[in-house]
Design an enzyme around this catalytic site. Structure first.
Site, mmCIF file in Angstrom:
data_model
loop_
_atom_site.group_PDB
_atom_site.id
_atom_site.type_symbol
_atom_site.label_atom_id
_atom_site.label_comp_id
_atom_site.label_asym_id
_atom_site.label_seq_id
_atom_site.Cartn_x
_atom_site.Cartn_y
_atom_site.Cartn_z
ATOM 1 N N ASP A 132 -3.982 -13.236 3.933
ATOM 2 C CA ASP A 132 -3.577 -11.848 3.726
ATOM 3 C C ASP A 132 -4.129 -11.404 2.367
ATOM 4 O O ASP A 132 -3.801 -11.997 1.334
ATOM 5 C CB ASP A 132 -2.039 -11.745 3.715
ATOM 6 C CG ASP A 132 -1.555 -10.373 4.163
ATOM 7 O OD1 ASP A 132 -0.592 -10.301 4.948
ATOM 8 O OD2 ASP A 132 -2.161 -9.369 3.726
ATOM 9 N N HIS B 115 5.776 -8.448 10.412
ATOM 10 C CA HIS B 115 6.834 -8.684 9.421
ATOM 11 C C HIS B 115 7.420 -7.393 8.853
ATOM 12 O O HIS B 115 8.378 -7.420 8.077
ATOM 13 C CB HIS B 115 6.267 -9.541 8.283
ATOM 14 C CG HIS B 115 5.196 -8.838 7.538
ATOM 15 N ND1 HIS B 115 3.953 -8.552 8.085
ATOM 16 C CD2 HIS B 115 5.177 -8.317 6.304
ATOM 17 C CE1 HIS B 115 3.238 -7.895 7.211
ATOM 18 N NE2 HIS B 115 3.942 -7.727 6.123
ATOM 19 N N ASP B 116 6.796 -6.265 9.235
ATOM 20 C CA ASP B 116 7.300 -4.964 8.755
ATOM 21 C C ASP B 116 8.064 -4.203 9.837
ATOM 22 O O ASP B 116 8.582 -3.115 9.582
ATOM 23 C CB ASP B 116 6.127 -4.055 8.335
ATOM 24 C CG ASP B 116 5.434 -4.540 7.092
ATOM 25 O OD1 ASP B 116 4.238 -4.231 6.933
ATOM 26 O OD2 ASP B 116 6.072 -5.236 6.280
ATOM 27 N N ASP C 4 -4.338 -5.785 3.384
ATOM 28 C CA ASP C 4 -3.120 -4.997 3.188
ATOM 29 C C ASP C 4 -3.438 -3.580 2.706
ATOM 30 O O ASP C 4 -4.188 -3.419 1.744
ATOM 31 C CB ASP C 4 -2.283 -5.720 2.112
ATOM 32 C CG ASP C 4 -0.887 -5.176 2.007
ATOM 33 O OD1 ASP C 4 -0.154 -5.246 2.999
ATOM 34 O OD2 ASP C 4 -0.535 -4.666 0.929
ATOM 35 N N GLU D 161 -5.355 -3.358 7.560
ATOM 36 C CA GLU D 161 -4.090 -2.672 7.803
ATOM 37 C C GLU D 161 -4.304 -1.257 7.297
ATOM 38 O O GLU D 161 -4.264 -0.990 6.099
ATOM 39 C CB GLU D 161 -2.917 -3.327 7.061
ATOM 40 C CG GLU D 161 -1.602 -2.726 7.518
ATOM 41 C CD GLU D 161 -0.515 -2.729 6.478
ATOM 42 O OE1 GLU D 161 -0.831 -2.760 5.281
ATOM 43 O OE2 GLU D 161 0.666 -2.694 6.867
HETATM 44 O O1 TEU Z 1 2.687 -2.582 4.477
HETATM 45 C C1 TEU Z 1 2.260 -1.269 4.178
HETATM 46 C C2 TEU Z 1 3.107 -0.330 4.852
HETATM 47 O O2 TEU Z 1 2.670 0.737 5.166
HETATM 48 C C3 TEU Z 1 4.486 -0.772 5.168
HETATM 49 O O3 TEU Z 1 5.219 -0.839 3.970
HETATM 50 C C4 TEU Z 1 5.094 0.208 6.085
HETATM 51 O O4 TEU Z 1 4.837 1.494 5.593
HETATM 52 C C5 TEU Z 1 6.551 0.058 6.109
HETATM 53 O O5 TEU Z 1 6.858 -1.279 5.926
HETATM 54 C C6 TEU Z 1 7.006 0.536 7.460
HETATM 55 O O6 TEU Z 1 8.385 0.405 7.493
HETATM 56 C C7 TEU Z 1 1.988 -3.578 3.764
HETATM 57 C C8 TEU Z 1 2.679 -4.908 4.050
HETATM 58 O O7 TEU Z 1 2.571 -5.208 5.448
HETATM 59 C C9 TEU Z 1 4.114 -4.776 3.613
HETATM 60 O O8 TEU Z 1 4.852 -5.963 3.943
HETATM 61 C C10 TEU Z 1 4.148 -4.548 2.108
HETATM 62 O O9 TEU Z 1 5.483 -4.310 1.717
HETATM 63 C C11 TEU Z 1 3.284 -3.326 1.723
HETATM 64 O O10 TEU Z 1 2.015 -3.299 2.359
HETATM 65 C C12 TEU Z 1 2.971 -3.372 0.230
HETATM 66 O O11 TEU Z 1 2.107 -4.455 -0.008
#
Ligand code: TEU
Ligand code: CA
Length: 556
Positions: free
Chosen positions: A98, A327-328, A200, A255
């Site tokens: 990542d 994971h989000d 990311d 992403e």
């Molecule tokens: O996620 C980016 C992101 O857009 C997410 O935060 C999303 O908007 C939100 O979680 C939706 O509920 C990436 C990673 O996947 C996330 O785990 C990190 O917190 C974020 O970037 C910052 O690095």
């Protein structure tokens, strides 16, 4: 359309903190992952994507990196990483890292230097602006994790930009030194033999020079038009491709929050020389009256329209990434399926069928192959995720909304739903740890766990295993052309795939009741590739689908 390994692969996402604890401290780690590689090999996946394992103070669970070339202490050592990489390669499993380079941790040495003085050599590694007077940030932008996107730093009396937490200062990609350092770090990892990067929020790395107030949404302004798909994002990715990516047989997935089918053709175009594929988020961006915090369900016709547009508009031009959760996101079976006991397994298998028969590279998030569900949260004290903790405070703590009103919404969508520990067996803490887990294990580990499911041929696990095998045996699943049928049905997601001298009919009922269905003439007498309710004989064409029934027919 050229054929490559990353188009034909099935990718498994590991959230290392919650996958397997190898030393009893209650936190997942690299040795724990290595100990479970045979399980992943048995499942049949080809690639693992690990969420960040680099040195980090864990303000955002590793998405705040303080040293890109050291391993986070919680997760082990660089030797543990090297052991994991070679053990995975011995099993024919590739490892994708990542890459989090839109921002670093505020504990990264670059930021420690940058904040020291306005003329420090590292000052322009980050984005500093004068405020508009005492306690007045440069503009009204809000951060993704609540509060202003600007943090005042007393040392030099200026503000720095952080689109996420204040411990995640945004890097200034307009600075060629930043790009050089990032590319050198990426090369260092590629020389170690890794097999790619998930990038990311890579669509945010280029910001406009001008940083005016954004359109107000709630208490803050929106930064999107100035920080997403910025003026130089493609130039920087093409530079990254020239300097690093093009030199190795690796895969890349961006992403790309906010990406459209049009911009995806640039980010992940067959010949665009940027990335191999992108994650789009339209199907997981439904909102309610509290923004993302909602327990409402996206209408199936809307979901079908979104997924179909991505299938048809990228076909032959760019490559899709397919996912229901990560994971989000909350757990797929709870969000898109039906996690009531009588329907959980059926709907998990139906969702798997619906996604894995589509065109693109499928991603399985850890535990999805078991049909793991959302966690039964009852209190905000159970949250560990900075986004959920801040959101509860911002909405409820401030008195904006009552707990009773807001709780169902945040409990349904909290990222912690996906971050509870992997459920390995009906044993203490689900077999995840011999210690106290950093976040509670879902109490349903007694019914939902890998040990029971790997032994049960009718389990969700074995259904995923069969879907993965089918993808390898039938190129039409990877490369065939997609066409949606019954677009107006609110119960059925039905589509065909055509190519390689074959045609598939994919039938998925999203309904918890019987639904009549007519098998198209051309599939009368077809063979059944897979079904979640036992073989679907295709003798007659007027049939009644049982709740959450899914099956795939194939004709030559
Ligand atoms: O996620 C980016 C992101 O857009 C997410 O935060 C999303 O908007 C939100 O979680 C939706 O509920 C990436 C990673 O996947 C996330 O785990 C990190 O917190 C974020 O970037 C910052 O690095
Ligand atoms: Ca551990």
């Amino acid at each position: 359309m050229n054929r490559t390994w990353w188009k034909e692969a099935v990718i498994y996402q590991i959230y290392p903190r919650s996958f397997m604890d190898g030393n009893g401290d209650g936190i997942g780690d690299l040795k724990g992952i290595t100990s479970r590689l045979d399980y992943l090999k048995y499942l049949g996946i080809d690639v693992i994507w690990m969420s960040p394992v680099y040195k980090s103070p864990n303000d955002d669970n590793g998405y705040d990196i303080s040293d890109y070339q050291e391993i986070m202490e919680d997760f082990g050592t660089m030797e543990d990483f090297d052991e994991l990489l070679s053990a995975a390669h011995e099993r024919g499993i590739r490892v994708v890292m990542d890459l989090v380079v839109n921002h670093t941790s505020d504990e990264h040495k670059w930021f420690a230097e940058s904040r020291k003085s306005k003329d420090n050599a590292y000052r322009d590694y980050y984005i500093w602006r004068e405020g508009k007077g005492a306690d007045a940030p440069p503009n009204n932008w809000g951060s993704c994790f609540g509060g202003s996107a600007w943090e005042y730093d007393g040392e030099t009396g200026m503000y720095y930009l952080h689109l996420f937490s204040k411990k995640q200062p945004d890097l200034n990609w307009d600075n060629p030194n930043v790009r050089r350092e990032v590319f050198d770090m990426m090369t260092w990892w590629c020389e170690k033999g890794i097999d790619g990067f998930r990038m990311d929020v890579i669509s945010m790395i280029s910001k406009t020079k001008e940083m005016p107030d954004g359109e107000v949404n709630g208490r803050y302004g929106c930064f999107d038009p100035y920080c997403i798909h910025g003026p130089n994002v493609h130039a920087y990715l093409q530079e990254m491709n020239r300097e690093v990516l093009s030199k190795y047989d690796i895969m890349t997935v961006g992403e790309t929050a906010g990406v459209t089918t049009e911009s995806a053709k640039q980010y992940a175009g067959e010949n665009a020389k940027e990335l191999n594929m992108v994650f789009q988020f339209e199907h997981v961006s439904d909102e309610g009256k509290y923004g993302k915090w909602t327990d409402e369900r996206m209408p199936l016709t809307v979901l079908k329209k979104i997924m179909s547009r991505w299938q048809t508009e990228l076909y032959g031009k760019a490559w899709n990434s397919l996912f229901w959760d990560n994971h989000d996101q909350p757990r797929a079976v709870s969000r898109f399926g039906d996690d009531r006991p009588q329907y959980r397994e059926l709907s998990a298998k139906m969702l798997a069928t619906c996604l894995h028969m589509m065109q693109g590279t499928p991603y399985i998030y850890q535990g999805e192959e078991l049909g793991m569900t959302n966690y039964p949260f009852i209190s905000p004290d159970e949250f560990r995720d900075i986004e959920s903790v801040h959101a509860y405070e911002e909405w409820c703590g401030s008195g904006l909304v009552s707990h009773e009103e807001f709780w169902p919404c945040i409990a349904a969508r909290s990222r912690d739903n996906a971050r509870t520990p992997m459920q390995w067996e009906d044993a203490q803490e689900g077999g995840f740890t011999t210690g106290k887990p950093w976040i509670a294990v879902n109490p349903n580990y007694r019914q939902i766990n890998a040990k029971a499911e790997t032994k049960d041929p009718s389990s969700v696990f074995h259904y995923y295993k069969k879907l993965i095998a089918l993808r390898k045996e039938n190129p039409v699943i990877v490369y065939g052309k997609y066409e949606l049928l019954l677009p107006d049905s609110e119960e059925l997601f039905v589509y065909t795939r055509t190519g390689e001298g074959k045609k598939l009919l994919v039938v998925c009922s999203f309904a918890d009741r019987q639904v009549p269905f007519t098998i198209p003439d051309e599939f009368a007498g077809a063979s059944c590739l897979i079904a979640n309710r036992g073989e679907r004989n295709c003798g007659k064409q007027e049939i009644v689908l049982e709740p959450y029934e899914a099956f795939v027919l194939m004709v030559d």
